[in-house]
Design an enzyme around this catalytic site. Structure first.
Site, PDB file in Angstrom:
ATOM      1  N   LYS A 103       0.802  -1.223   0.000  1.00  0.00           N
ATOM      2  CA  LYS A 103       0.000   0.000   0.000  1.00  0.00           C
ATOM      3  C   LYS A 103       0.836   1.274   0.000  1.00  0.00           C
ATOM      4  CE  LYS A 103      -4.397  -1.458   0.478  1.00  0.00           C
ATOM      5  NZ  LYS A 103      -5.551  -1.010  -0.319  1.00  0.00           N
ATOM      6  N   THR A 125      -8.124   9.534   4.880  1.00  0.00           N
ATOM      7  CA  THR A 125      -8.617   8.292   4.282  1.00  0.00           C
ATOM      8  C   THR A 125      -9.400   7.497   5.305  1.00  0.00           C
ATOM      9  OG1 THR A 125      -8.008   6.451   2.836  1.00  0.00           O
ATOM     10  CG2 THR A 125      -6.701   6.737   4.844  1.00  0.00           C
ATOM     11  N   SER A 128      -8.936  -0.135   6.870  1.00  0.00           N
ATOM     12  CA  SER A 128      -8.842  -1.111   7.954  1.00  0.00           C
ATOM     13  C   SER A 128      -7.423  -1.285   8.447  1.00  0.00           C
ATOM     14  CB  SER A 128      -9.381  -2.470   7.479  1.00  0.00           C
ATOM     15  OG  SER A 128      -8.583  -2.965   6.420  1.00  0.00           O
ATOM     16  N   ASP A 222       5.013 -15.910 -16.654  1.00  0.00           N
ATOM     17  CA  ASP A 222       3.881 -15.977 -17.580  1.00  0.00           C
ATOM     18  C   ASP A 222       2.532 -15.806 -16.881  1.00  0.00           C
ATOM     19  OD1 ASP A 222       3.327 -18.611 -16.454  1.00  0.00           O
ATOM     20  OD2 ASP A 222       4.907 -19.369 -17.778  1.00  0.00           O
ATOM     21  N   GLY A 231      -9.607  -3.830  -5.521  1.00  0.00           N
ATOM     22  CA  GLY A 231      -9.101  -3.932  -6.889  1.00  0.00           C
ATOM     23  C   GLY A 231      -7.972  -2.999  -7.256  1.00  0.00           C
ATOM     24  N   GLU A 254      -9.096 -14.701  -4.080  1.00  0.00           N
ATOM     25  CA  GLU A 254     -10.156 -14.089  -3.274  1.00  0.00           C
ATOM     26  C   GLU A 254     -10.676 -15.070  -2.219  1.00  0.00           C
ATOM     27  OE1 GLU A 254     -13.945 -11.329  -4.358  1.00  0.00           O
ATOM     28  OE2 GLU A 254     -13.888 -13.278  -5.364  1.00  0.00           O
ATOM     29  N   ALA A 258     -15.822 -13.879   0.916  1.00  0.00           N
ATOM     30  CA  ALA A 258     -15.950 -12.493   0.441  1.00  0.00           C
ATOM     31  C   ALA A 258     -15.744 -12.494  -1.070  1.00  0.00           C
ATOM     32  CB  ALA A 258     -14.937 -11.586   1.135  1.00  0.00           C
ATOM     33  N   ASP A 260     -17.168 -11.395  -3.803  1.00  0.00           N
ATOM     34  CA  ASP A 260     -17.919 -10.479  -4.667  1.00  0.00           C
ATOM     35  C   ASP A 260     -17.284 -10.321  -6.039  1.00  0.00           C
ATOM     36  OD1 ASP A 260     -15.990  -9.042  -2.850  1.00  0.00           O
ATOM     37  OD2 ASP A 260     -16.410  -7.409  -4.238  1.00  0.00           O
TER      38      ASP A 260
END
Length: 378
Positions: A103, A125, A128, A222, A231, A254, A258, A260
Site C-alpha cells: 500500500k 482516508t 482497515s 507468464d 481492486g 479471493e 468475500a 464479490d
C-alpha cells in the site's frame, strides 16, 4: 463542447494565418493532454481505444516519483513450494515494503502528486489498516498531517502502525457507510484531501509499479497471482503487466467468504455483498468504479479459497519461506496450491508464476492461534 469550439477556431484560422494555426494547434494538443490527465475515464472517448484510470505511462511516472522513498522488494523462491505446486514460483515480497505492505507505493504516489497549494491541509482516508499506515507514513515524509478513519475492529498491529507514523486516528463503526460518513465529516472540518484506498488513479498507478519491478527481476514470468478486494492492487498489476507482455495471465485470489469479485466477473456487473466472513481482514472491500473495468477486462480468472487454505498458506510462508505474512498476503500461495487453480484453464498455460505477498502486518497472537488450530485439524 469546448473541444468543438476549439476545433472550429482552428479551422477558421487555418485558412487565414498558418503561423497562428500552428500555435493554436499546440495549445489544442496541450488541452487534450490536460483533460486526459484530469479525467482518465475520457481518454478512451478521445482516442477511440478502451482505456482505464491508469496506464503504463502513468505507472512509469509513478515509479519515477516514488523511487526515492520505496524499497525494491525482493523476489523469494523455494524448491519445496515449487515441488508442491508443480510450477516455478516467484514471491514478490511486499511484506518487506515500507509500512509492511504494498500500500505504501500507491499512497506515496498520491501524496507526492498533490499540488503544494492544497497539500498543506493534509490528507484523509478510511481504511482497515495497511492503506492507513501507508498514507500516514507518506504524509509524514512530506511533512503534512494525515487523518485516518479506522473501523473499531481493525487489527491492533495495523492501528499501531498508523500511530507509529504520526497518523491521527478517528474511530468509526466497521460498515462502509459509517467509514464514508465519518471521513466526509472530517474532510469538512479540516479541508484535507481524501485519498481513497483503491478507487483512485494515483493509487492504481502506484500499485502498478510492482509489475515493473517483478518483470524486470524475473522477465520470463507468464502468470501473476495477486489478492483482490477493492481492486487497486490487481488493477495496477494487470495494466502494467499486460502492457509489457499482452500474453501474461493475471489471476485474482479471493476469499470464498468475500467472493464479490468472482460473482461480479460471472454476472458482468459489480456485485456488492451485504455480509462477508473471512480471516483476511484486508480483503473485505468491494470493487470501485475505476477498478471494476480493469478487473472485468484484464483479469483472466478469479480463484476463491477457504480460510483454512489461507491459514495453511500462512504457515508455509512462515515455515518454508521464513517470512511472516498476513492472511491477505498469503492468499496467492493458497490459490496456486488449490484444487480450483489446478482445474482452471490457467493452470495448463502457467509455468513461471509470480505471487504477490502483499503484506506482513499480522497480529502474532492471531497467527499462532490460527496455526495451532490448523495443526489440530491435521
Amino acid at each position: 463542447m469546448v473541444m468543438i469550439l476549439l476545433l472550429n477556431v482552428l479551422v477558421g484560422v487555418a485558412s487565414d494565418d498558418h503561423a497562428r494555426f500552428l500555435l493554436l494547434y499546440g495549445v489544442f494538443q496541450d488541452a487534450l493532454v490536460n483533460i486526459s490527465q484530469l479525467f482518465p475515464e475520457l481518454r478512451g472517448e478521445m482516442n477511440g481505444e478502451k482505456t482505464y484510470a491508469a496506464d503504463i505511462e502513468s505507472i512509469r511516472q509513478a515509479h519515477a516519483r516514488i523511487d526515492p522513498y520505496i524499497h525494491e522488494t525482493p523476489v523469494l523462491t523455494s524448491q519445496t513450494l515449487d515441488l508442491l505446486s508443480g510450477k516455478s514460483l516467484f514471491f514478490k515480497s511486499e511484506c518487506f515494503q515500507k509500512g509492511g505492505a504494498f500500500k505504501f507505493r500507491g499512497a506515496c504516489n498520491a501524496v507526492f502528486s498533490l499540488d503544494d497549494d492544497c497539500v498543506g491541509r493534509g490528507v484523509l482516508t478510511h481504511s482497515s489498516g495497511n492503506h492507513a499506515a501507508a498514507l500516514a507514513l507518506a504524509a509524514k515524509l512530506r511533512g503534512i498531517p494525515a487523518y485516518i478513519v479506522i473501523p473499531n475492529n481493525a487489527p491492533k498491529c495495523k492501528v499501531e502502525n498508523v500511530v507509529r507514523h504520526g497518523g491521527q486516528v478517528i474511530w468509526t463503526e466497521p460498515s462502509m457507510e459509517a467509514r464514508e460518513l465519518t471521513a466526509k465529516r472530517i474532510q469538512e472540518e479540516t479541508g484535507a484531501v481524501l485519498v481513497h484506498p483503491y478507487n483512485d488513479p494515483f493509487i492504481i498507478s502506484g500499485q502498478g509499479t510492482i509489475s515493473l519491478e517483478l518483470l524486470d527481476q524475473v522477465p520470463n514470468i507468464d502468470t501473476i497471482i495477486a489478492p483482490i478486494s477493492g481492486g487497486g492492487l490487481i488493477s495496477g498489476v494487470a495494466l502494467a503487466a499486460k502492457a509489457i507482455n499482452p500474453c501474461i495471465q493475471i489471476i485474482a485470489a479471493e476469499p470464498a467468504g468475500a467472493d464479490d469479485v468472482a460473482q461480479s466477473k460471472a454476472s458482468g456487473q459489480i456485485i456488492t455483498l451485504s455480509k462477508v466472513n473471512t480471516i483476511a481482514d484486508g480483503l473485505r472491500a468491494s470493487l470501485g468504479s475505476l477498478t471494476w473495468p480493469v478487473v472485468r477486462d484484464l483479469v483472466d480468472d478469479v480463484i476463491t479459497v477457504e480460510d483454512q487454505e489461507i491459514v495453511e498458506a500462512m504457515g508455509m510462508c512462515y515455515e518454508i519461506l521464513k517470512v511472516a505474512v498476513e492472511p491477505s498476503g498469503a492468499i496467492g500461495l493458497a490459490a496456486v496450491l488449490s484444487k480450483k487453480f489446478q482445474a482452471s484453464p490457467a493452470f495448463g498455460v502457467s509455468q513461471n508464476i509470480g505471487i504477490v505477498l502483499s503484506g506482513g502486518n499480522v497480529d502474532l497472537g492471531i497467527l499462532w492461534q490460527s496455526l495451532h488450530q490448523s495443526c489440530s485439524r491435521t
